[in-house]
Design a protein around this motif. Structure first.
Motif, mmCIF file in Angstrom:
data_model
loop_
_atom_site.group_PDB
_atom_site.id
_atom_site.type_symbol
_atom_site.label_atom_id
_atom_site.label_comp_id
_atom_site.label_asym_id
_atom_site.label_seq_id
_atom_site.Cartn_x
_atom_site.Cartn_y
_atom_site.Cartn_z
ATOM 1 N N ALA A 11 52.128 66.791 48.735
ATOM 2 C CA ALA A 11 52.939 67.189 47.580
ATOM 3 C C ALA A 11 53.578 65.956 46.961
ATOM 4 N N VAL A 12 53.729 66.008 45.635
ATOM 5 C CA VAL A 12 54.460 64.988 44.885
ATOM 6 C C VAL A 12 55.477 65.738 44.028
ATOM 7 N N ASP A 17 64.081 61.440 36.599
ATOM 8 C CA ASP A 17 63.153 60.717 35.722
ATOM 9 C C ASP A 17 62.566 59.488 36.395
ATOM 10 N N ASP A 18 63.296 58.935 37.371
ATOM 11 C CA ASP A 18 62.830 57.691 37.985
ATOM 12 C C ASP A 18 62.667 57.795 39.499
ATOM 13 N N SER A 19 62.459 58.992 40.020
ATOM 14 C CA SER A 19 62.262 59.115 41.467
ATOM 15 C C SER A 19 61.391 60.320 41.804
ATOM 16 N N VAL A 20 60.683 60.217 42.936
ATOM 17 C CA VAL A 20 59.833 61.300 43.418
ATOM 18 C C VAL A 20 59.991 61.429 44.927
ATOM 19 N N ALA A 21 59.622 62.594 45.437
ATOM 20 C CA ALA A 21 59.501 62.802 46.877
ATOM 21 C C ALA A 21 58.025 62.970 47.197
ATOM 22 N N LEU A 22 57.540 62.228 48.174
ATOM 23 C CA LEU A 22 56.150 62.311 48.607
ATOM 24 C C LEU A 22 56.108 62.993 49.967
ATOM 25 N N LEU A 72 55.666 64.914 56.722
ATOM 26 C CA LEU A 72 56.705 63.904 56.581
ATOM 27 C C LEU A 72 57.007 63.766 55.096
ATOM 28 N N ARG A 73 58.290 63.651 54.757
ATOM 29 C CA ARG A 73 58.679 63.547 53.349
ATOM 30 C C ARG A 73 59.566 62.327 53.161
ATOM 31 N N VAL A 74 59.270 61.525 52.131
ATOM 32 C CA VAL A 74 60.076 60.352 51.815
ATOM 33 C C VAL A 74 60.470 60.407 50.344
ATOM 34 N N GLY A 75 61.563 59.730 50.015
ATOM 35 C CA GLY A 75 61.998 59.619 48.633
ATOM 36 C C GLY A 75 61.745 58.217 48.112
ATOM 37 N N VAL A 76 61.216 58.116 46.884
ATOM 38 C CA VAL A 76 60.903 56.826 46.270
ATOM 39 C C VAL A 76 61.591 56.749 44.915
ATOM 40 N N ARG A 77 62.413 55.726 44.741
ATOM 41 C CA ARG A 77 63.049 55.491 43.438
ATOM 42 C C ARG A 77 62.410 54.272 42.779
ATOM 43 N N LEU A 78 62.187 54.367 41.476
ATOM 44 C CA LEU A 78 61.567 53.283 40.720
ATOM 45 C C LEU A 78 62.486 52.058 40.704
ATOM 46 N N LEU A 89 55.260 56.458 41.456
ATOM 47 C CA LEU A 89 55.706 57.383 40.418
ATOM 48 C C LEU A 89 54.609 57.728 39.415
ATOM 49 N N LYS A 90 53.688 56.806 39.177
ATOM 50 C CA LYS A 90 52.737 57.004 38.088
ATOM 51 C C LYS A 90 51.317 57.327 38.535
ATOM 52 N N GLU A 91 50.968 56.999 39.789
ATOM 53 C CA GLU A 91 49.557 57.139 40.172
ATOM 54 C C GLU A 91 49.307 58.055 41.360
#
Length: 353
Positions: A11-12, A17-22, A72-78, A89-91
């Motif tokens: 899941a994405v 606007d500038d962060s996602v959870a993978l 497993l889930r992680v948070g990514v901020r741009l 975030l984009k790919e």
């Protein structure tokens, strides 16, 4: 020994606007290797023109039960100019596979009956604390947790729904205080930075500071430093304060150049095998080891994540910077290989200890 494995993206989820959870799927055969404590992180890597890019992201999902984690889930901020965060975030899409290192890190809380813990976090610093709080409250029915979080605006706040869910599930044991630095709230605290002056007034008004067994500080370097100074001034013992910094601006915390020492060698124990190699001028000990053992563990190379922690068996080193190891770890003889340079003609490290 930390190892990389290919995991599928399940899941994405766009958080802001500038962060996602993978979210990654963990096959049954790897669930034991990917078992993690609340607060640990994962290193992700991808190929690059000059080799590879590695970045470390904290696990936000609760620690697993005896069967190990199914996901497993992680948070990514741009990060501005960040090659990996831009890629995330984009790919990255559902169905992709990524190379993920097994969990590491010592910014952890082991749940205990009646434990009273608190956290001061900023921005994406909520990520490991979300796992810590959710695990503690679920496993220990009498434990309490206080979360003080600082964000720029409501729209930039990561994991809003997840934190609100904790508040709904544990209204009597989970205390939430939100401060926005660039936006006024309709209710609650005034906007502005959480500096030492403000924290000195705020913390004793919120909770009995001396009853908190563990303080967890996570986020930008400045916020973590201000919070630590506040707690120390309020009489909190250093052993009760745990810190994790996601990013350090070079201007905010310059590295100390290590003195050069010619004709040094390093001996390293890694995954049960030992080797001895000459250290080239200007190299860190990690760089020397990597030239000969590409499987040596590392992620950020900036003295922040602690993945390259090693025990100094003999010799002396100079560390440029250290934002990952606790004082008791350095006192016990641990160093960050990515920041260490030889100060004696021979140095011996043990990555397995």
């Amino acid at each position: 020994m930390a190892r990389f494995h290919q995991l599928r993206v399940a899941a994405v989820d766009r958080l802001t606007d500038d962060s996602v959870a993978l979210t990654f799927e963990v096959p049954e055969s790897l669930r034991e290797e990917f078992r993690h404590a609340p607060g640990q992180h994962l290193a992700l890597r991808r190929p690059a023109d000059d080799g590879e890019i590695r970045r470390t992201y904290s696990i936000c999902s609760p620690a697993p039960g005896p069967e190990g984690p199914r996901t497993l889930r992680v948070g990514v901020r741009l990060v501005e100019g960040g090659s990996f965060s831009t890629y995330a975030l984009k790919e990255i899409a559902v169905g992709d596979t990524l190379e993920i290192m097994t969990p590491a890190g010592r910014f952890i809380l082991e749940p205990a009956p009646g434990l009273y813990a608190a956290a001061v976090v900023g921005g994406s610093g909520i990520t490991p604390v979300l796992s810590i709080a959710a695990t503690l409250l679920a496993r220990e029915p009498h434990a309490r947790f206080c979360l003080i979080r600082s964000d720029r605006t409501a729209a930039s706040t990561m994991f809003l729904d997840e934190v609100a869910d904790l508040k709904d599930r544990y209204p009597d044991r989970f205390q939430l205080v939100t401060v926005l630095s660039r936006e006024e709230q309709q209710a609650g605290l005034d906007s502005g930075r959480l500096d030492q002056e403000r924290l000195t007034t705020l913390l004793p008004a919120l909770l009995p500071v001396d009853e908190v067994a563990g303080w967890y500080l996570c986020g930008p370097f400045g916020l973590v430093q201000e919070a630590e100074r506040t707690l120390r001034a309020l009489g909190v013992r250093r052993a009760r304060i745990h810190e994790e910094i996601f990013h350090v601006d070079d201007g905010a915390a310059p590295a100390r150049p290590a003195p050069a020492l010619a004709h040094s060698t390093v001996t390293a124990q890694l995954d049960g095998r030992s080797g001895t190699w000459p250290v080239d001028d200007g190299e860190s000990l990690l760089e020397t080891v990597l030239r000969n053992r590409p499987d040596a563990p590392y992620a950020c190379k900036g003295g922040v994540c602690g993945t390259c922690r090693a025990f100094l068996v003999s010799g002396e080193v100079r560390m440029d910077r250290n934002f990952a190891l606790e004082p008791e770890e350095t006192d016990a003889g641990y160093v960050l290989a990515c920041q260490s340079h030889p100060a004696t003609e021979t140095v011996e490290l043990d990555f397995d200890r």
